[in-house]
Design a protein around this motif. Structure first.
Motif, PDB file in Angstrom:
ATOM      1  N   MET A 160      -5.607 -17.618   9.960  1.00  0.00           N
ATOM      2  CA  MET A 160      -4.548 -16.613   9.984  1.00  0.00           C
ATOM      3  C   MET A 160      -4.648 -15.706   8.770  1.00  0.00           C
ATOM      4  O   MET A 160      -5.190 -16.096   7.734  1.00  0.00           O
ATOM      5  N   TYR A 161      -4.153 -14.491   8.874  1.00  0.00           N
ATOM      6  CA  TYR A 161      -4.217 -13.540   7.775  1.00  0.00           C
ATOM      7  C   TYR A 161      -3.233 -13.920   6.673  1.00  0.00           C
ATOM      8  O   TYR A 161      -2.268 -14.658   6.879  1.00  0.00           O
ATOM      9  N   ASN A 162      -3.487 -13.379   5.485  1.00  0.00           N
ATOM     10  CA  ASN A 162      -2.595 -13.612   4.346  1.00  0.00           C
ATOM     11  C   ASN A 162      -1.290 -12.852   4.554  1.00  0.00           C
ATOM     12  O   ASN A 162      -1.293 -11.639   4.772  1.00  0.00           O
ATOM     13  N   PRO A 163      -0.112 -13.529   4.507  1.00  0.00           N
ATOM     14  CA  PRO A 163       1.164 -12.833   4.722  1.00  0.00           C
ATOM     15  C   PRO A 163       1.460 -11.758   3.688  1.00  0.00           C
ATOM     16  O   PRO A 163       2.377 -10.958   3.869  1.00  0.00           O
ATOM     17  N   GLN A 164       0.665 -11.731   2.595  1.00  0.00           N
ATOM     18  CA  GLN A 164       0.829 -10.647   1.622  1.00  0.00           C
ATOM     19  C   GLN A 164       0.535  -9.295   2.256  1.00  0.00           C
ATOM     20  O   GLN A 164       1.029  -8.257   1.781  1.00  0.00           O
ATOM     21  N   LEU A 165      -0.230  -9.304   3.348  1.00  0.00           N
ATOM     22  CA  LEU A 165      -0.517  -8.043   4.041  1.00  0.00           C
ATOM     23  C   LEU A 165       0.754  -7.429   4.612  1.00  0.00           C
ATOM     24  O   LEU A 165       0.922  -6.214   4.606  1.00  0.00           O
ATOM     25  N   ASP A 166       1.657  -8.276   5.128  1.00  0.00           N
ATOM     26  CA  ASP A 166       2.926  -7.770   5.655  1.00  0.00           C
ATOM     27  C   ASP A 166       3.719  -7.066   4.556  1.00  0.00           C
ATOM     28  O   ASP A 166       4.311  -6.008   4.769  1.00  0.00           O
ATOM     29  N   THR A 167       3.733  -7.696   3.379  1.00  0.00           N
ATOM     30  CA  THR A 167       4.468  -7.118   2.251  1.00  0.00           C
ATOM     31  C   THR A 167       3.831  -5.799   1.816  1.00  0.00           C
ATOM     32  O   THR A 167       4.530  -4.817   1.541  1.00  0.00           O
ATOM     33  N   PHE A 168       2.509  -5.772   1.758  1.00  0.00           N
ATOM     34  CA  PHE A 168       1.794  -4.551   1.388  1.00  0.00           C
ATOM     35  C   PHE A 168       2.148  -3.403   2.343  1.00  0.00           C
ATOM     36  O   PHE A 168       2.459  -2.291   1.902  1.00  0.00           O
ATOM     37  N   ILE A 169       2.126  -3.669   3.648  1.00  0.00           N
ATOM     38  CA  ILE A 169       2.431  -2.636   4.635  1.00  0.00           C
ATOM     39  C   ILE A 169       3.880  -2.179   4.499  1.00  0.00           C
ATOM     40  O   ILE A 169       4.192  -0.984   4.586  1.00  0.00           O
ATOM     41  N   GLU A 170       4.790  -3.118   4.248  1.00  0.00           N
ATOM     42  CA  GLU A 170       6.201  -2.761   4.104  1.00  0.00           C
ATOM     43  C   GLU A 170       6.416  -1.853   2.894  1.00  0.00           C
ATOM     44  O   GLU A 170       7.175  -0.879   2.958  1.00  0.00           O
ATOM     45  N   VAL A 171       5.765  -2.155   1.776  1.00  0.00           N
ATOM     46  CA  VAL A 171       5.893  -1.320   0.578  1.00  0.00           C
ATOM     47  C   VAL A 171       5.322   0.065   0.848  1.00  0.00           C
ATOM     48  O   VAL A 171       5.907   1.083   0.465  1.00  0.00           O
ATOM     49  N   VAL A 191       2.428  -8.111  -4.121  1.00  0.00           N
ATOM     50  CA  VAL A 191       1.519  -6.958  -4.180  1.00  0.00           C
ATOM     51  C   VAL A 191       0.543  -7.110  -5.341  1.00  0.00           C
ATOM     52  O   VAL A 191      -0.657  -6.844  -5.201  1.00  0.00           O
ATOM     53  N   ASN A 192       1.049  -7.555  -6.495  1.00  0.00           N
ATOM     54  CA  ASN A 192       0.172  -7.760  -7.657  1.00  0.00           C
ATOM     55  C   ASN A 192      -0.900  -8.805  -7.347  1.00  0.00           C
ATOM     56  O   ASN A 192      -2.070  -8.640  -7.723  1.00  0.00           O
ATOM     57  N   ALA A 193      -0.504  -9.874  -6.658  1.00  0.00           N
ATOM     58  CA  ALA A 193      -1.463 -10.928  -6.316  1.00  0.00           C
ATOM     59  C   ALA A 193      -2.514 -10.409  -5.343  1.00  0.00           C
ATOM     60  O   ALA A 193      -3.705 -10.748  -5.457  1.00  0.00           O
ATOM     61  N   LEU A 194      -2.083  -9.579  -4.391  1.00  0.00           N
ATOM     62  CA  LEU A 194      -3.022  -9.015  -3.426  1.00  0.00           C
ATOM     63  C   LEU A 194      -4.010  -8.086  -4.119  1.00  0.00           C
ATOM     64  O   LEU A 194      -5.219  -8.129  -3.854  1.00  0.00           O
ATOM     65  N   GLU A 195      -3.500  -7.230  -5.025  1.00  0.00           N
ATOM     66  CA  GLU A 195      -4.386  -6.315  -5.761  1.00  0.00           C
ATOM     67  C   GLU A 195      -5.374  -7.090  -6.631  1.00  0.00           C
ATOM     68  O   GLU A 195      -6.550  -6.721  -6.741  1.00  0.00           O
ATOM     69  N   LYS A 196      -4.900  -8.178  -7.237  1.00  0.00           N
ATOM     70  CA  LYS A 196      -5.786  -8.999  -8.076  1.00  0.00           C
ATOM     71  C   LYS A 196      -6.879  -9.641  -7.231  1.00  0.00           C
ATOM     72  O   LYS A 196      -8.046  -9.703  -7.634  1.00  0.00           O
ATOM     73  N   ARG A 197      -6.491 -10.097  -6.038  1.00  0.00           N
ATOM     74  CA  ARG A 197      -7.462 -10.736  -5.153  1.00  0.00           C
ATOM     75  C   ARG A 197      -8.517  -9.743  -4.673  1.00  0.00           C
ATOM     76  O   ARG A 197      -9.706 -10.059  -4.598  1.00  0.00           O
ATOM     77  N   ILE A 198      -8.086  -8.518  -4.350  1.00  0.00           N
ATOM     78  CA  ILE A 198      -9.013  -7.500  -3.849  1.00  0.00           C
ATOM     79  C   ILE A 198      -9.834  -6.901  -4.988  1.00  0.00           C
ATOM     80  O   ILE A 198     -10.997  -6.544  -4.824  1.00  0.00           O
ATOM     81  N   GLY A 199      -9.183  -6.754  -6.149  1.00  0.00           N
ATOM     82  CA  GLY A 199      -9.887  -6.234  -7.318  1.00  0.00           C
ATOM     83  C   GLY A 199      -9.740  -4.745  -7.540  1.00  0.00           C
ATOM     84  O   GLY A 199     -10.420  -4.185  -8.399  1.00  0.00           O
ATOM     85  N   VAL A 200      -8.856  -4.095  -6.773  1.00  0.00           N
ATOM     86  CA  VAL A 200      -8.613  -2.660  -6.957  1.00  0.00           C
ATOM     87  C   VAL A 200      -7.123  -2.391  -6.818  1.00  0.00           C
ATOM     88  O   VAL A 200      -6.419  -3.106  -6.092  1.00  0.00           O
ATOM     89  N   PRO A 201      -6.589  -1.356  -7.496  1.00  0.00           N
ATOM     90  CA  PRO A 201      -5.177  -0.996  -7.313  1.00  0.00           C
ATOM     91  C   PRO A 201      -4.957  -0.349  -5.949  1.00  0.00           C
ATOM     92  O   PRO A 201      -5.709   0.542  -5.546  1.00  0.00           O
ATOM     93  N   LEU A 202      -3.939  -0.816  -5.248  1.00  0.00           N
ATOM     94  CA  LEU A 202      -3.618  -0.275  -3.933  1.00  0.00           C
ATOM     95  C   LEU A 202      -2.505   0.767  -4.010  1.00  0.00           C
ATOM     96  O   LEU A 202      -2.370   1.605  -3.119  1.00  0.00           O
ATOM     97  N   PHE A 203      -1.696   0.696  -5.090  1.00  0.00           N
ATOM     98  CA  PHE A 203      -0.583   1.614  -5.262  1.00  0.00           C
ATOM     99  C   PHE A 203      -0.638   2.275  -6.635  1.00  0.00           C
ATOM    100  O   PHE A 203      -1.053   1.649  -7.619  1.00  0.00           O
ATOM    101  N   ALA A 204      -0.200   3.520  -6.673  1.00  0.00           N
ATOM    102  CA  ALA A 204       0.045   4.200  -7.945  1.00  0.00           C
ATOM    103  C   ALA A 204       1.545   4.109  -8.198  1.00  0.00           C
ATOM    104  O   ALA A 204       2.345   4.546  -7.374  1.00  0.00           O
ATOM    105  N   ARG A 205       1.956   3.478  -9.318  1.00  0.00           N
ATOM    106  CA  ARG A 205       3.366   3.292  -9.628  1.00  0.00           C
ATOM    107  C   ARG A 205       3.882   4.486 -10.415  1.00  0.00           C
ATOM    108  O   ARG A 205       3.238   4.945 -11.355  1.00  0.00           O
ATOM    109  N   THR A 206       5.058   4.987 -10.019  1.00  0.00           N
ATOM    110  CA  THR A 206       5.719   6.064 -10.754  1.00  0.00           C
ATOM    111  C   THR A 206       7.198   5.733 -10.869  1.00  0.00           C
ATOM    112  O   THR A 206       7.687   4.778 -10.247  1.00  0.00           O
ATOM    113  N   ASN A 207       7.925   6.524 -11.656  1.00  0.00           N
ATOM    114  CA  ASN A 207       9.369   6.300 -11.786  1.00  0.00           C
ATOM    115  C   ASN A 207      10.111   6.603 -10.494  1.00  0.00           C
ATOM    116  O   ASN A 207      11.255   6.174 -10.301  1.00  0.00           O
TER     117      ASN A 207
END
Length: 299
Positions: free
Chosen positions: A1-12, A36-52
């Motif tokens: 089964m896929y990692n449920p972190q994917l659901d969270t990533f899509i929701e964000v 999201v941080n755990a998913l980015e660490k696992r993949i090795g690249v930033p998926l989101f650009a954070r702003t205020n």
């Protein structure tokens, strides 16, 4: 089964912020950020650009977003195939949900059937913004089987199947700082001199009737056209410009700075399940179960 972190990533990605995603997933913002941080660490690249002002997908994130949806769909299909081989024949029903189009009403009907019925319910979040709605509607019959919404749209009636499960009363949204915000019941005369935002003519028969009454009997109320459907930016425009806006009562409380007030009129529109014109056999059976539950509730 896929990692449920994917659901969270899509929701964000669909929500544009960690806090909004947390609200829609009924978990804390910290939990969303950790996933999201755990998913980015696992993949090795930033998926989101954070702003205020929230978050937005990076170029890598946009690529991963499309792949993540395919991975989830492939996982569900693999599970369904395995269950069929094992003789369980359990079908996955994917129900779309968003802030303005939550699936609770459909889930309530499903719970009255006792669940089971060889169906597994999967909730698929989508965004109410134009891109999110376009993607979701394109996915009907594929990645998403259905969603629940006020459904008086002429375009939807032409392009999709709709099963009514109730009605929703038309209200008027008012910025909480507006002079009318403390009213318990609005009347047409209260809205004199104000601008009322309505979906443009020809998109909704019910809203066309409201427009007709305003133009015929209440010319002191100015009408402003909205796009084909509502999203949070429309609510923001209502609040920022001090305008009034028609909304169904199912959206009361959708925006913290806008109050949805009842009006002394009798306008209401259908509320139902929207799905593909040629749904799968499994989904057709599911809707048969829902239809029985809806009819039993009316009796």
């Amino acid at each position: 089964m896929y990692n449920p972190q994917l659901d969270t990533f899509i929701e964000v990605a669909d929500s544009g912020s960690f806090s909004k995603a947390a609200e829609r997933m009924y978990i804390t913002p910290v939990s969303v950020m950790n996933q999201v941080n755990a998913l980015e660490k696992r993949i090795g690249v930033p998926l989101f650009a954070r702003t205020n002002r929230g978050v937005r997908l990076t170029e890598a994130g946009r690529s991963f977003y499309s792949d993540a949806k395919r991975m989830i769909a492939a996982s569900d299909e693999a599970i369904e195939r395995a269950r069929k081989i094992a003789g369980k024949n359990q079908h996955v029903i994917r129900i779309g949900t968003s802030i303005l189009r939550p699936c609770k009403r459909l889930l309530d009907l499903w719970s009255r059937t006792g669940g089971g019925q060889n169906f597994q319910i999967r909730i698929v979040p989508f965004g109410d913004d134009p891109a999110g709605m376009a993607s979701m509607l394109k996915s009907l019959g594929g990645e998403i089987d259905c969603f629940v919404s006020p459904c008086d749209s002429v375009a939807w009636k032409r392009s999709y199947s709709i099963y009514p499960i109730g009605t929703c009363k038309c209200r008027v949204a008012v910025p909480r700082s507006h002079r009318l915000a403390k009213k318990e019941l609005l009347r047409w005369e209260d809205m004199a001199g104000e601008t009322l935002m309505l979906i443009k003519r020809g998109e909704s028969p019910v809203l066309d009737r409201i427009r007709d009454e305003a133009e015929r009997e209440h010319p002191e109320v100015k009408i402003a056209d909205l796009p084909n459907f509502y999203d949070m930016e429309v609510f923001n425009a209502c609040e920022q410009n001090g305008f009034l806006m028609e909304v169904p009562d199912t959206w009361a409380g959708a925006h913290p700075s806008v109050a949805a007030l009842p009006v002394e009129w009798d306008y209401e529109m259908p509320f139902g399940v929207v799905y593909a014109q040629k749904p799968s056999k499994a989904f057709s059976r599911f809707m048969g179960v829902i239809a029985k539950a809806a009819k039993a509730e009316e009796e």
